[in-house]
Design a protein around this motif. Structure first.
Motif, short mmCIF file in Angstrom:
data_model
loop_
_atom_site.label_atom_id
_atom_site.label_comp_id
_atom_site.label_asym_id
_atom_site.label_seq_id
_atom_site.Cartn_x
_atom_site.Cartn_y
_atom_site.Cartn_z
N THR A 236 0.70 -1.36 0.13
CA THR A 236 0.04 -0.22 -0.09
C THR A 236 0.84 1.24 0.11
OG1 THR A 236 -0.10 -0.08 2.54
CG2 THR A 236 -1.95 -1.05 1.12
N GLY A 237 2.13 1.14 0.30
CA GLY A 237 2.87 2.45 0.59
C GLY A 237 3.17 2.99 -0.78
N GLN A 238 2.98 2.27 -2.11
CA GLN A 238 3.32 2.74 -3.24
C GLN A 238 2.14 3.77 -3.95
OE1 GLN A 238 2.64 -1.31 -5.30
NE2 GLN A 238 2.12 0.18 -6.94
N ILE A 239 0.91 3.60 -3.13
CA ILE A 239 0.10 4.75 -3.45
C ILE A 239 -0.14 5.51 -2.33
CG2 ILE A 239 -1.40 2.80 -4.89
CD1 ILE A 239 -3.29 2.68 -2.74
N GLY A 240 1.01 5.63 -1.46
CA GLY A 240 0.66 6.78 -0.47
C GLY A 240 0.91 8.17 -1.06
N TRP A 241 1.51 8.56 -2.39
CA TRP A 241 1.25 9.90 -2.93
C TRP A 241 -0.18 10.24 -2.97
CZ3 TRP A 241 -1.35 10.18 -7.31
CH2 TRP A 241 -1.49 8.99 -8.35
N ILE A 242 -1.10 9.63 -3.28
CA ILE A 242 -2.50 9.91 -3.28
C ILE A 242 -2.77 10.94 -2.33
CG2 ILE A 242 -4.93 9.09 -3.74
CD1 ILE A 242 -4.05 6.64 -4.96
N GLY A 243 -2.61 10.48 -1.11
CA GLY A 243 -2.96 11.38 0.24
C GLY A 243 -2.17 12.78 0.15
N ASP A 244 -0.87 12.51 -0.56
CA ASP A 244 -0.37 13.74 -0.59
C ASP A 244 -0.78 14.84 -1.72
OD1 ASP A 244 1.33 12.80 1.17
OD2 ASP A 244 2.84 11.86 -0.43
N ARG A 245 -1.54 14.24 -2.63
CA ARG A 245 -2.33 15.24 -3.60
C ARG A 245 -3.37 16.31 -2.80
NH1 ARG A 245 -5.46 13.40 -6.16
NH2 ARG A 245 -5.40 14.20 -8.58
N GLY A 246 -3.96 15.95 -1.68
CA GLY A 246 -4.96 16.54 -1.18
C GLY A 246 -6.27 16.13 -1.76
N ALA A 287 -27.22 3.36 -7.17
CA ALA A 287 -26.27 2.40 -6.31
C ALA A 287 -24.93 2.35 -7.03
CB ALA A 287 -26.88 1.25 -6.04
N TRP A 288 -24.86 1.85 -8.22
CA TRP A 288 -23.96 1.81 -9.09
C TRP A 288 -22.88 3.05 -9.10
CZ3 TRP A 288 -23.89 -0.91 -14.70
CH2 TRP A 288 -22.64 -1.13 -15.16
N ALA A 289 -23.49 4.20 -9.27
CA ALA A 289 -23.13 5.36 -9.34
C ALA A 289 -22.40 6.00 -8.13
CB ALA A 289 -24.14 6.41 -9.95
N LEU A 290 -23.20 5.71 -6.95
CA LEU A 290 -22.91 6.20 -5.60
C LEU A 290 -22.17 5.51 -4.70
CD1 LEU A 290 -26.18 8.41 -5.11
CD2 LEU A 290 -23.76 9.13 -6.30
N LEU A 291 -22.32 4.22 -4.62
CA LEU A 291 -21.78 3.49 -3.63
C LEU A 291 -20.49 3.12 -3.80
CD1 LEU A 291 -24.48 0.61 -2.84
CD2 LEU A 291 -24.21 2.61 -1.61
N PRO A 292 -19.80 2.99 -4.90
CA PRO A 292 -18.34 2.86 -5.07
C PRO A 292 -17.66 3.89 -4.48
CG PRO A 292 -19.27 1.99 -7.08
CD PRO A 292 -20.32 2.50 -6.17
N PRO A 293 -17.97 5.13 -4.88
CA PRO A 293 -17.25 6.21 -4.28
C PRO A 293 -17.43 6.35 -2.85
CG PRO A 293 -18.30 7.09 -6.24
CD PRO A 293 -18.91 5.74 -6.21
N ALA A 294 -18.61 5.92 -2.42
CA ALA A 294 -18.95 5.89 -0.84
C ALA A 294 -17.98 5.26 -0.17
CB ALA A 294 -20.25 5.95 -0.58
N ALA A 295 -17.75 3.80 -0.75
CA ALA A 295 -16.98 2.76 -0.28
C ALA A 295 -15.38 3.39 -0.16
CB ALA A 295 -17.12 1.43 -1.02
N VAL A 296 -15.11 3.96 -1.22
CA VAL A 296 -13.47 4.32 -1.15
C VAL A 296 -13.42 5.46 -0.37
CG1 VAL A 296 -12.02 5.45 -2.70
CG2 VAL A 296 -13.27 3.71 -3.82
N LEU A 297 -14.20 6.22 -0.03
CA LEU A 297 -14.23 7.49 0.67
C LEU A 297 -14.34 6.86 2.28
CD1 LEU A 297 -16.42 10.34 -0.53
CD2 LEU A 297 -14.01 10.55 -0.03
N ALA A 298 -15.04 5.99 2.56
CA ALA A 298 -15.10 5.08 3.86
C ALA A 298 -13.95 4.68 4.43
CB ALA A 298 -16.23 4.17 3.77
N VAL A 302 -7.99 4.13 6.31
CA VAL A 302 -7.28 2.89 6.30
C VAL A 302 -6.42 2.79 5.22
CG1 VAL A 302 -7.24 0.31 6.32
CG2 VAL A 302 -9.09 1.53 7.45
N ILE A 303 -6.83 3.20 3.80
CA ILE A 303 -6.16 3.31 2.52
C ILE A 303 -6.82 4.36 1.80
CG2 ILE A 303 -7.22 1.06 1.77
CD1 ILE A 303 -4.62 0.49 0.05
N ASN A 304 -5.83 5.10 1.37
CA ASN A 304 -6.37 6.29 0.36
C ASN A 304 -6.37 6.12 -1.08
OD1 ASN A 304 -7.28 8.58 -0.70
ND2 ASN A 304 -6.15 10.12 0.41
N MET A 305 -7.53 5.58 -1.64
CA MET A 305 -7.61 5.21 -3.01
C MET A 305 -8.55 6.03 -3.83
SD MET A 305 -7.80 0.96 -2.65
CE MET A 305 -9.52 1.03 -1.54
N MET A 306 -8.95 7.24 -3.13
CA MET A 306 -9.71 8.22 -3.80
C MET A 306 -9.12 8.84 -4.95
SD MET A 306 -12.92 8.94 -3.51
CE MET A 306 -13.81 9.85 -4.54
#
Length: 516
Positions: A236-246, A287-298, A302-306
């Motif tokens: 997961t460290g290899q996507i740590g830069w996502i959190g640095d983007r804001g 649900a297809w449009a909204l639940l995946p972004p909601a799950a990623v935000l939730a 733990v891990i920033n994949m937004m």
């Protein structure tokens, strides 16, 4: 009752086949043509260079790489290796799988719209999808996002097919394979399973045999994905830069997944007008449009994949909902034509006026999205350094025995520039030697090489050296090891320098090379 004549029956069957095939075939063809037109104008960018670089590794090198980074992309890299072995590693060849995946997705969206609503809705949804600038952008990119999108639409269709006969295991096997394909294409796309669950519960109930079979098939399809989840958790460290983007703003998110903020706003507005929570079909799409972004935000704590492109697979839901509204508005607008005293032409009899309105709306959206289509074809993805132009600057000036070095800290710095220039110069006879490399990235399971500690020894005997750097013109030797910068300043003279987007190319000459 008069028995129908054979030719009449044949004409009816032919018309029926046309009605069923048009929502699939036409969007797929339009999407493929739209994606491929002008795709070569945009150079590869950092992530695409990573795809090529991984695909160029041998079995041992690729295994070593995946043991340290990018394990979640293992299926994609293995597929790309096989593809390159068959069709070569040219720019079009590298991007063609994504273009084909987008075309398939457009056809599948048409089929899904036909299945859920009507052939007309499916056709409008498929064409709306085809004209989105983001479809051209990611359909012409050597990354797995288009594949993930196509797999999620295929999964939805196969789930509906299984629910027609939920007691038949033969119907659930293709769906389970689709779940595997979704996870193998991109792990974030597995969040679409939440929307699939909404569909199953809405159509069959939470305690039904269909729901139990869905759980079993989903679990079976997820088993081959489990190793990627386990390995990905370790990396997961290899996507740590996502959190640095804001955090991305809503504007940035819409612009990314639709390719144009204004087109995105229009599609979302049309989709919202179509929402009917009491209707299972539309509830599923919402649900297809909204639940995946909601799950990623939730999961962000733990891990920033937004990252917006990770959620590109939600676009089909938006366009299907928007197509429902477009068809309804078109029918209402067309109904006003006879009321105003105008008689529609014979060619537009029946649903003709409604189709004219629908096509006019699609043409308007295409016009609004035109700047996004141009941008998708003219700028290196993600506003990256234009290494293709940098290579074109070098090629006519290269001489046998030339060396190359990298500097700077922007746009990925030496790591990105090294693999990018290696790609761009791959067909050049006697390409310049990467003089400051001690251990190649290929040999250590990394995208990054180990550079030598003694630059003077490494550069001994070099008389012409090309410097590719993101450093500013006023100091081309900024953002590099001090000893190397001093060597280049003291012993070399800059005889040529030219800058293109995000990168400077300079030729350094040393008249009397030192001995080691």
């Amino acid at each position: 009752m008069t028995r129908p004549q054979p030719h009449a029956t044949g004409a009816t069957d032919s018309g029926s086949r046309l009605v069923r095939s048009l929502p699939v075939a036409l969007p797929a063809l339009v999407t493929l043509v739209t994606v491929l037109i002008g795709h070569e104008r945009r150079a590869l960018w950092r992530d695409e260079y990573a795809t090529w670089w991984a695909a160029s590794l041998d079995n041992h090198q690729l295994q070593l790489l995946l043991s340290k980074v990018d394990a979640v992309f293992a299926p994609f890299y293995v597929f790309t290796r096989a593809w390159v072995a068959l069709f070569g590693d040219g720019l079009t060849s590298l991007r063609l799988p994504s273009a084909l995946a987008m075309a398939a997705a457009a056809g599948l969206i048409g089929a899904l719209g036909r299945r859920l609503f009507s052939p007309g809705t499916g056709l409008v949804a498929g064409l709306l999808f085809a004209l989105l600038p983001s479809v051209s952008r990611y359909g012409a990119e050597a990354r797995p996002y288009a594949l993930a999108l196509a797999c999620t639409v295929a999964g939805a269709l196969l789930l509906l097919r299984a629910l027609d006969q939920p007691g038949s295991w033969r119907r659930w096997v293709p769906y389970a394979l689709a779940v595997t394909a979704i996870g193998w294409s991109h792990l974030v796309a597995l969040t679409v399973l939440a929307a699939y669950a909404v569909l199953v519960v809405s159509l069959a109930g939470a305690r039904s045999a269909a729901a139990r079979n869905w759980l079993l098939a989903t679990a079976a399809g997820g088993l081959p994905v489990a190793p990627l989840l386990w390995l990905g958790k370790r990396q997961t460290g290899q996507i740590g830069w996502i959190g640095d983007r804001g955090e991305e703003s809503i504007r940035e998110f819409l612009t990314s997944i639709f390719g144009s903020m204004w087109v995105g706003l229009a599609v979302v507005a049309l989709a919202v007008l179509s929402v009917r929570l009491g209707e299972p079909r539309r509830r599923f799409l919402l649900a297809w449009a909204l639940l995946p972004p909601a799950a990623v935000l939730a999961l962000t704590p733990v891990i920033n994949m937004m990252l917006s492109r990770y959620l590109l697979f939600t676009v089909p839901a938006w366009v299907l909902l928007a197509a429902c509204t477009l068809r309804q508005l078109s029918a209402r607008a067309a109904a006003l034509v006879p009321a105003a005293g105008a008689r529609p032409p014979r060619a537009l009899a029946g649903d003709g006026p409604a189709w004219a309105v629908s096509l006019a709306a699609l043409a308007l959206l295409a016009l609004v999205g035109l700047p996004g289509q141009v941008e998708a074809r003219t700028l290196p993805g993600g506003n990256q350094a234009d290494l293709r132009t940098a290579a074109e600057i070098m090629k006519p000036r290269l001489l046998p025995g030339d060396a190359i070095a990298y500097g700077g800290d922007a746009y990925g710095g030496p790591r990105t520039f090294r693999r990018g220039m290696t790609f761009e110069l791959r067909d050049v006879p006697g390409a310049p030697k990467d003089v400051f490399v001690a251990v190649r990235g290929q040999d250590r399971g990394s995208f990054e090489a180990v550079e030598c500690d003694d630059p003077a020894a490494c550069a001994a005997g070099v008389t012409r050296l090309w410097l590719v750097t993101s450093a500013p013109d006023r100091d081309l030797f900024a953002h590099m090891p001090v000893a190397r910068a001093e060597l280049l300043r003291d012993e070399f003279t800059t005889v040529f320098a030219q800058r293109t987007q995000g990168v400077a190319v300079a030729l350094l000459v040393r008249e009397q090379p030192t001995q080691p």
